[in-house]
Design an enzyme around this catalytic site. Structure first.
Site, short mmCIF file in Angstrom:
data_model
loop_
_atom_site.label_atom_id
_atom_site.label_comp_id
_atom_site.label_asym_id
_atom_site.label_seq_id
_atom_site.Cartn_x
_atom_site.Cartn_y
_atom_site.Cartn_z
N ASP A 113 -19.79 -33.48 24.12
CA ASP A 113 -19.93 -34.70 23.31
C ASP A 113 -19.43 -34.52 21.88
OD1 ASP A 113 -21.15 -36.41 25.27
OD2 ASP A 113 -22.96 -35.19 25.08
N ASP A 114 -19.04 -33.31 21.51
CA ASP A 114 -18.59 -33.07 20.14
C ASP A 114 -17.22 -33.70 19.92
OD1 ASP A 114 -19.06 -31.16 17.62
OD2 ASP A 114 -16.94 -31.09 18.18
#
Length: 202
Positions: free
Chosen positions: A153-154
């Site tokens: 999700d970064d």
């Protein structure tokens, strides 16, 4: 865990990543830190801020405490406005106190956490309001130096992989493709991710 230089040989199986790593002037080095509580405070303070601003606010923060160490008791006793005055947002001022309160009632020692799996540590530390899965993944990857964390999700990881691998997907499709590519990096996805960040620094 194998020395980082040996692990790089593992990445030869992904020619795109291997070429990207070899194009860099620097190498990632281990940064083990057994004070997980301190690292978690630092992670909260640094969220969504530039490196330069983080350094300023963190120094102001630790200057509030004896020996420049924000022990849990002193942090909980600190006036909210004192935390706000050094540049912490209202939410962050609350979140660092939440970490301190958790530490007083729960074991946050490196030795205790090291016995747990990555997922167990995420479940354990996300009990703290203001600490989400991404924050704990950063703790796993850096101070704890866990080898196989992949923060899908970064935004930085997403952008790096889109650019390197020519991915033109979004949301679920993007994450599925990222996991597919990263499967070949196992069991060293943490190091691969650290190099992905380096490819987009600056």
């Amino acid at each position: 865990m194998k020395p980082y230089d040996q692990i790089l040989e593992h990445f030869r199986r992904d020619t795109v990543l291997y070429a990207a790593i070899n194009s860099l002037d620097t190498r990632v080095k281990p940064a083990l830190d057994i004070d997980v509580y301190h690292a978690l405070l630092g992670s909260i303070v640094s969220q969504q801020l530039s490196t330069k601003v983080v350094r300023i606010i963190w120094n102001r923060f630790i200057d509030l405490f004896t020996d420049r160490y924000p022990d849990a008791e002193s942090l909980l006793a600190m006036e909210h406005e004192a935390l706000r005055s050094i540049g912490l947002s209202n939410s962050k001022a609350n979140y660092v106190k939440n970490v301190a309160a958790f530490k007083l009632d729960n074991d946050m020692s490196f030795d205790f956490l090291q016995q747990l799996s990555d997922e167990e540590i995420i479940d354990y530390l996300t009990q703290i309001k203001g600490v989400g899965p991404w924050t704990v993944q950063m703790i796993l990857m850096f101070p704890m130096d866990r080898p196989d964390v992949f923060p899908v999700d970064d935004l930085g990881i997403q952008n790096a992989m889109k650019r390197l691998y020519g991915i033109d997907l979004e949301k679920k499709e993007l994450k599925h493709k990222m996991h597919e590519i990263a499967a070949v990096w196992k069991p060293y996805r943490s190091l691969a991710s650290k190099y992905l960040w380096k490819t987009i620094e600056g």
